[in-house]
Design an enzyme around this catalytic site. Structure first.
Site, PDB file in Angstrom:
ATOM      1  N   THR A 273     -53.260  49.511  36.359  1.00 37.75           N
ATOM      2  CA  THR A 273     -53.920  48.139  35.912  1.00 37.75           C
ATOM      3  C   THR A 273     -53.678  47.576  34.708  1.00 37.75           C
ATOM      4  O   THR A 273     -54.025  46.275  34.521  1.00 37.75           O
ATOM      5  CB  THR A 273     -55.252  48.484  36.350  1.00 37.75           C
ATOM      6  N   HIS A 306     -49.565  33.431  32.545  1.00 38.25           N
ATOM      7  CA  HIS A 306     -50.461  34.074  33.485  1.00 38.25           C
ATOM      8  C   HIS A 306     -51.853  34.180  32.918  1.00 38.25           C
ATOM      9  O   HIS A 306     -52.917  33.849  33.766  1.00 38.25           O
ATOM     10  CB  HIS A 306     -50.013  35.642  33.343  1.00 38.25           C
ATOM     11  N   THR A 310     -58.297  37.761  30.014  1.00 36.53           N
ATOM     12  CA  THR A 310     -58.712  39.500  29.995  1.00 36.53           C
ATOM     13  C   THR A 310     -58.394  39.761  28.498  1.00 36.53           C
ATOM     14  O   THR A 310     -57.486  39.004  27.812  1.00 36.53           O
ATOM     15  CB  THR A 310     -58.012  40.150  30.756  1.00 36.53           C
ATOM     16  N   PRO A 311     -59.353  40.548  28.061  1.00 37.21           N
ATOM     17  CA  PRO A 311     -58.966  40.822  26.373  1.00 37.21           C
ATOM     18  C   PRO A 311     -57.672  41.354  26.038  1.00 37.21           C
ATOM     19  O   PRO A 311     -57.210  40.955  25.121  1.00 37.21           O
ATOM     20  CB  PRO A 311     -59.885  41.920  26.272  1.00 37.21           C
ATOM     21  N   GLU A 317     -49.301  39.110  26.412  1.00 35.24           N
ATOM     22  CA  GLU A 317     -48.123  37.799  26.823  1.00 35.24           C
ATOM     23  C   GLU A 317     -48.037  36.822  25.823  1.00 35.24           C
ATOM     24  O   GLU A 317     -46.620  36.404  25.883  1.00 35.24           O
ATOM     25  CB  GLU A 317     -48.757  36.849  28.171  1.00 35.24           C
ATOM     26  N   LYS A 338     -55.668  28.604  35.068  1.00 41.04           N
ATOM     27  CA  LYS A 338     -56.751  29.986  35.470  1.00 41.04           C
ATOM     28  C   LYS A 338     -57.995  29.546  34.800  1.00 41.04           C
ATOM     29  O   LYS A 338     -58.881  29.966  35.310  1.00 41.04           O
ATOM     30  CB  LYS A 338     -56.111  31.221  35.263  1.00 41.04           C
ATOM     31  N   HIS A 343     -58.511  33.059  39.033  1.00 37.69           N
ATOM     32  CA  HIS A 343     -57.469  33.911  39.141  1.00 37.69           C
ATOM     33  C   HIS A 343     -57.385  33.960  40.755  1.00 37.69           C
ATOM     34  O   HIS A 343     -58.146  34.594  41.216  1.00 37.69           O
ATOM     35  CB  HIS A 343     -57.748  35.111  38.563  1.00 37.69           C
ATOM     36  N   PHE A 404     -51.052  44.154  38.957  1.00 38.24           N
ATOM     37  CA  PHE A 404     -51.573  45.309  38.722  1.00 38.24           C
ATOM     38  C   PHE A 404     -50.178  46.220  39.535  1.00 38.24           C
ATOM     39  O   PHE A 404     -49.830  45.811  40.479  1.00 38.24           O
ATOM     40  CB  PHE A 404     -52.837  45.567  39.583  1.00 38.24           C
TER      41      PHE A 404
END
Length: 418
Positions: A273, A306, A310-311, A317, A338, A343, A404
């Site tokens: 993940t 992407h 998220t942290p 990226e 996004k 998402h 994931f």
């Protein structure tokens, strides 16, 4: 083997949290609109996250016979609706196309989650006697989307679904691209769809601590590259493209949005993940895409990242972009749509490819909204297109999606140079 053939995009379709057509979707992107609001599909009161980016104003009866849509999960309905728009936009059905040479490769990371949940709940509430709907399996399986698109239109070419979590749509686009390049088809309908805003979808991602819990202000919850981001916002919908061999499209006088020139794939080989914090898999996928497209990093104008908010993922990226693009990184426009759509999981690559193509068509880069407090850990010298769309002649655009399992995909489009 025959020579590699050129591939162009001749049709677009979308049903998204910002609008239920490609035109309405673009208007939402252009104006920097958030699609997030309190969940209406079920009562979210007991959930840690009580909001999402739902498709709004959708009525299945407006698109399907009632008997027909009862056989389809919502993710399939979204896929068929978006594909119908793209097919109509392309004009391919009116052109006398050889349907043996038209295929459908679609992406979905989860498939019929709502149908699976409903049948399991129904069984669990019973006395143990198995009473399942005869539509249960056809509604649940991920390939019902590509199957229904093919059946409705009589397309007898290659037909299947790719499932690689949030990279699913881009994997579908790359597979469709390669079928045309290698002469296995002349036209392909591709993209992806997802409809995971269900109790099990929201509960599962909450258990992973992956989603934002900014319940007091949903519209600002998806905030890629912002210091105060706390996870992604779940979205739903579909994005569709009609890909066509260049000479085939030219011969019938089709309009062409752009040329698809490259696709890359890689794996993090790191964690089921979590992204590799070094960004090494993302470096590799963008390098592979550039190599396939036979262009240099300095030729790219725009990257639809992407960028899930998220942290860990956002930073990895951007590190990869800095490594691949080097001195050119600060000349790019970067944005995460996004921030507006949420998402779409396996459907993300479909709607984001449409965003790239419309950005090229309108010479306007959609923004990353909610970027108000730059994360000091992320290089803010890069142009994240913060909060407001920016005019730019987008000649070459890259779209990244990662999933994931460590799945990484990138696709590259170029304005046509006939």
């Amino acid at each position: 083997m025959s020579s590699i053939r050129r591939v162009v995009v001749t049709g677009l379709g979308a049903i998204t949290p910002l609008g239920n057509t490609a035109v309405a979707y673009w208007e939402g992107l252009r104006s920097g609109t958030s699609g997030a609001a309190t969940i209406t599909r079920f009562d979210p009161a007991k959930f840690k996250t009580r909001f999402a980016c739902e498709v709004k104003g959708y009525e299945a009866d407006n698109f399907f016979d009632r008997k027909e849509h009862r056989k389809m999960d919502l993710f399939t309905q979204f896929g068929v609706v978006a594909a119908d728009e793209a097919i109509a936009d392309s004009g391919i059905l009116e052109s006398g196309v050889d349907k043996d040479r038209v295929g459908v490769i679609w992406g979905s990371g989860i498939g019929g989650l709502k149908s699976l949940q409903e049948e399991c709940i129904s069984f669990g509430r019973g006395d143990g006697t198995p009473r399942y709907s005869p539509f249960f399996i056809p509604r649940m399986i991920a390939d019902s989307s590509s199957g229904n698109i093919s059946i409705k239109n009589g397309f007898r070419g290659p037909n299947y679904v790719t499932t690689s979590a949030c990279a699913s749509s881009n994997d579908a686009i790359i597979a469709a691209f390669n079928n045309i390049r290698l002469g296995l088809a002349d036209v392909m309908v591709t993209g992806g769809s997802e409809a995971a805003i269900t109790e099990s979808g929201v509960g599962g991602f909450n258990a992973l601590k992956a989603m934002s819990e900014r319940n007091d202000d949903p519209t600002s919850a998806s905030r890629p590259y912002d210091k105060d981001r706390d996870g992604f916002v779940l979205g739903e919908g579909a994005g569709a493209l009609v890909l066509e061999e260049y000479e085939h499209a030219k011969a019938r006088g089709a309009k062409m949005y752009a040329e698809l020139i490259g696709g890359g794939m890689s794996s993090d080989a790191y964690h089921i993940t979590a992204p590799d914090p070094s960004g090494s898999g993302v470096v590799l996928v963008m390098q592979n895409a550039l190599r396939d497209a036979q262009i240099t990093a300095g030729e790219v104008d725009y990257i639809n990242t992407h960028g899930t908010s998220t942290p860990l993922g956002d930073g990895a990226e951007i590190k990869a972009i800095e490594k691949v693009f080097g001195e050119f990184a600060e000349t790019l426009n970067i944005s995460s749509t996004k921030s507006m759509t949420g998402h779409l999981l396996g459907g993300a690559g479909g709607v984001e490819a449409v965003a790239c193509l419309l950005a090229m068509h309108h010479s306007l880069v959609p923004p990353t909204i909610n970027l108000h407090t730059p994360d000091p850990e992320i290089n803010q010298a890069l142009n994240f297109t913060p909060n407001v769309a920016q005019e730019r002649d987008v000649r070459i655009a890259m779209s990244n999606t990662f999933g994931f399992g460590g799945h990484n995909t990138s696709v590259i489009f170029r304005k046509l140079n006939h």
